[in-house]
Design an enzyme around this catalytic site. Structure first.
Site, PDB file in Angstrom:
ATOM      1  N   THR A  95     -42.321  22.829 -28.250  1.00 36.71           N
ATOM      2  CA  THR A  95     -41.949  21.801 -29.236  1.00 36.71           C
ATOM      3  C   THR A  95     -42.669  20.510 -28.869  1.00 36.71           C
ATOM      4  OG1 THR A  95     -39.766  22.776 -29.491  1.00 36.71           O
ATOM      5  CG2 THR A  95     -40.049  20.524 -30.304  1.00 36.71           C
ATOM      6  N   LYS A 170     -39.741  21.610 -36.956  1.00 39.06           N
ATOM      7  CA  LYS A 170     -38.926  21.797 -35.756  1.00 39.06           C
ATOM      8  C   LYS A 170     -38.198  20.493 -35.382  1.00 39.06           C
ATOM      9  CE  LYS A 170     -37.470  23.108 -31.701  1.00 39.06           C
ATOM     10  NZ  LYS A 170     -36.191  23.792 -31.589  1.00 39.06           N
ATOM     11  N   LYS A 239     -36.318  14.412 -25.775  1.00 39.87           N
ATOM     12  CA  LYS A 239     -37.732  14.418 -26.181  1.00 39.87           C
ATOM     13  C   LYS A 239     -37.848  14.660 -27.689  1.00 39.87           C
ATOM     14  CE  LYS A 239     -39.415  18.400 -25.736  1.00 39.87           C
ATOM     15  NZ  LYS A 239     -39.726  19.545 -26.545  1.00 39.87           N
TER      16      LYS A 239
HETATM   17  P1  NAP Z   1     -38.169  24.727 -19.279  1.00 37.32           P
HETATM   18  O1  NAP Z   1     -37.244  25.778 -18.811  1.00 37.32           O
HETATM   19  O2  NAP Z   1     -38.001  23.329 -18.802  1.00 37.32           O
HETATM   20  O3  NAP Z   1     -39.669  25.235 -18.969  1.00 37.32           O
HETATM   21  C1  NAP Z   1     -40.750  24.373 -19.171  1.00 37.32           C
HETATM   22  C2  NAP Z   1     -42.062  25.045 -18.792  1.00 37.32           C
HETATM   23  O4  NAP Z   1     -43.103  24.042 -18.818  1.00 37.32           O
HETATM   24  C3  NAP Z   1     -42.076  25.634 -17.371  1.00 37.32           C
HETATM   25  O5  NAP Z   1     -42.901  26.753 -17.362  1.00 37.32           O
HETATM   26  C4  NAP Z   1     -42.687  24.488 -16.567  1.00 37.32           C
HETATM   27  O6  NAP Z   1     -43.327  24.913 -15.382  1.00 37.32           O
HETATM   28  C5  NAP Z   1     -43.737  24.019 -17.542  1.00 37.32           C
HETATM   29  N1  NAP Z   1     -44.209  22.673 -17.244  1.00 37.32           N
HETATM   30  C6  NAP Z   1     -43.522  21.504 -17.326  1.00 37.32           C
HETATM   31  N2  NAP Z   1     -44.315  20.453 -17.020  1.00 37.32           N
HETATM   32  C7  NAP Z   1     -45.541  20.983 -16.702  1.00 37.32           C
HETATM   33  C8  NAP Z   1     -46.777  20.424 -16.302  1.00 37.32           C
HETATM   34  N3  NAP Z   1     -46.937  19.099 -16.186  1.00 37.32           N
HETATM   35  N4  NAP Z   1     -47.808  21.260 -16.066  1.00 37.32           N
HETATM   36  C9  NAP Z   1     -47.665  22.596 -16.207  1.00 37.32           C
HETATM   37  N5  NAP Z   1     -46.518  23.199 -16.590  1.00 37.32           N
HETATM   38  C10 NAP Z   1     -45.470  22.393 -16.837  1.00 37.32           C
HETATM   39  O7  NAP Z   1     -38.168  24.607 -20.868  1.00 37.32           O
HETATM   40  P2  NAP Z   1     -37.670  25.639 -21.976  1.00 37.32           P
HETATM   41  O8  NAP Z   1     -36.227  25.441 -22.217  1.00 37.32           O
HETATM   42  O9  NAP Z   1     -38.196  27.004 -21.669  1.00 37.32           O
HETATM   43  O10 NAP Z   1     -38.410  25.019 -23.254  1.00 37.32           O
HETATM   44  C11 NAP Z   1     -39.793  25.170 -23.480  1.00 37.32           C
HETATM   45  C12 NAP Z   1     -40.124  24.503 -24.808  1.00 37.32           C
HETATM   46  O11 NAP Z   1     -39.377  25.117 -25.855  1.00 37.32           O
HETATM   47  C13 NAP Z   1     -39.786  23.001 -24.876  1.00 37.32           C
HETATM   48  O12 NAP Z   1     -40.740  22.352 -25.650  1.00 37.32           O
HETATM   49  C14 NAP Z   1     -38.420  22.987 -25.559  1.00 37.32           C
HETATM   50  O13 NAP Z   1     -38.188  21.769 -26.233  1.00 37.32           O
HETATM   51  C15 NAP Z   1     -38.561  24.150 -26.508  1.00 37.32           C
HETATM   52  N6  NAP Z   1     -37.310  24.832 -26.881  1.00 37.32           N
HETATM   53  C16 NAP Z   1     -36.348  25.074 -25.937  1.00 37.32           C
HETATM   54  C17 NAP Z   1     -35.182  25.710 -26.306  1.00 37.32           C
HETATM   55  C18 NAP Z   1     -34.058  25.976 -25.328  1.00 37.32           C
HETATM   56  O14 NAP Z   1     -32.939  26.212 -25.798  1.00 37.32           O
HETATM   57  N7  NAP Z   1     -34.280  25.990 -24.018  1.00 37.32           N
HETATM   58  C19 NAP Z   1     -34.993  26.114 -27.637  1.00 37.32           C
HETATM   59  C20 NAP Z   1     -36.006  25.895 -28.554  1.00 37.32           C
HETATM   60  C21 NAP Z   1     -37.169  25.245 -28.163  1.00 37.32           C
HETATM   61  P3  NAP Z   1     -42.478  24.972 -13.992  1.00 37.32           P
HETATM   62  O15 NAP Z   1     -41.724  26.256 -14.042  1.00 37.32           O
HETATM   63  O16 NAP Z   1     -43.519  24.914 -12.937  1.00 37.32           O
HETATM   64  O17 NAP Z   1     -41.569  23.754 -13.989  1.00 37.32           O
END
Ligand code: NAP
Length: 289
Positions: A95, A170, A239
């Site tokens: 997102t 989104k 965010k």
């Molecule tokens: P998350 O668990 O925080 O995972 C984030 C990912 O991004 C991890 O692989 C992290 O790597 C990586 N990352 C963060 N900063 C980085 C950097 N500077 N360089 C390289 N890699 C980096 O997030 P998530 O919940 O899976 O969400 C992922 C996306 O989907 C987001 O945009 C979120 O808004 C969206 N989303 C989330 C949900 C939900 O319910 N969780 C639902 C819909 C959409 P590390 O493992 O090394 O930290």
């Protein structure tokens, strides 16, 4: 079809696992490499860099925290773009704002590759159950060719036209979700503060016009007010509110409630709740009195 998957956080790890279960050959990379291990145990291959993932894949998918994370795996000598070959596809399911997606599209096109932005609605459980809603926009041919993979991650998949439309859709969706969750928490605080039974409060909500799956899922957690392990991290909700407000600013569209709710989420971040589930916003609301 060989798929690359970069970004194995809460969402990405579950989505990549569903691709493996469906029989795709999946190559993975994650900044914290230990998160690759459970997927390697289930048959994924690990690559040394985002570039190597792109070189090995017909379609490379990324599921990153935010725009900075997208840029960090996309750009530079070891980035996805360096490894993209003509005819290959780059699907970004993170997102982010429309500008980031448009930049990704332009960079992919320079390499003769195609680009699709495909952010999702639905949290940890829908990611595990492959019941996400996927909002896709960008190159139609990549939408068609990636559909067999998208169908293994989501139950509802929409093509929304040109790059940027899926990001905007989104953000509009998450603005509603942030508002609803905040309303639920404020109602809960008011009910509890009035000495009412919070289980009965949830029963009343559930039997009327505002009944919805999120209230049924989050309501009991908010009422219990114990731990809030992240399904949707609070920092990601903030965010999305910030990006929605920025988009509204560009359009001259007032968002009265969202602006206030964003301030609430900023306070929660300052209190250290960023890595908790966004339902932890009840803690910040409860501190206000
Ligand atoms: P998350 O668990 O925080 O995972 C984030 C990912 O991004 C991890 O692989 C992290 O790597 C990586 N990352 C963060 N900063 C980085 C950097 N500077 N360089 C390289 N890699 C980096 O997030 P998530 O919940 O899976 O969400 C992922 C996306 O989907 C987001 O945009 C979120 O808004 C969206 N989303 C989330 C949900 C939900 O319910 N969780 C639902 C819909 C959409 P590390 O493992 O090394 O930290």
């Amino acid at each position: 079809m060989k798929i690359g998957f970069i970004g194995l956080g809460i969402m990405g790890s579950a989505m990549a696992e569903n691709l493996l279960k469906a029989g795709f050959k999946v190559t993975v990379w994650n900044r914290s490499s230990e998160k690759c291990a459970p997927l390697i145990a289930k048959g994924a291959e690990a690559a040394a860099s985002p570039r190597a993932v792109a070189e090995l894949s017909d379609i490379v998918i990324a599921m990153m925290a935010n725009s900075a994370a997208v840029q960090s795996v996309r750009d530079g000598a070891d980035g996805i773009i360096s490894g993209l070959k003509p005819g290959r596809g780059y699907v970004d399911m993170s997102t982010v704002d429309a500008e980031t997606s448009k930049e990704s599209a332009a960079l992919a096109h320079e390499k003769g590759a195609t680009f699709l932005e495909a952010p999702v609605a639905g949290s940890r459980k829908p990611a595990e159950d492959a019941t996400l809603t996927i909002m896709a926009a960008g190159d139609r041919e990549l939408y068609e060719s990636s559909l067999p993979a998208l169908e293994k991650m989501g139950k509802k998949i929409l093509f929304l036209g040109e790059t940027g439309n899926a990001s905007r859709m989104k953000l509009a969706n998450n603005l509603v979700m942030g508002g609803m969750l905040t309303a639920l928490c404020e109602g809960m605080a008011l009910a509890a503060g009035s000495g009412l039974d919070t289980a009965q409060f949830l029963e009343v909500l559930d039997s009327g016009a505002v009944s919805n799956p999120m209230f049924r899922l989050k309501g009991p957690q908010i009422a219990a007010n114990n731990e809030f392990p992240a399904a949707f991290p609070l920092k990601h909700m903030q965010k999305d509110l910030r990006l929605a407000l920025r988009l509204a600013e560009e359009l001259g569209q007032p968002l009265f409630a969202t602006a206030t709710i964003n301030e609430l989420f900023k306070s929660a971040l300052a209190e250290g709740l960023g890595d908790s589930d966004f339902a932890a916003i009840i803690r910040t609301i409860n501190k206000q009195h």
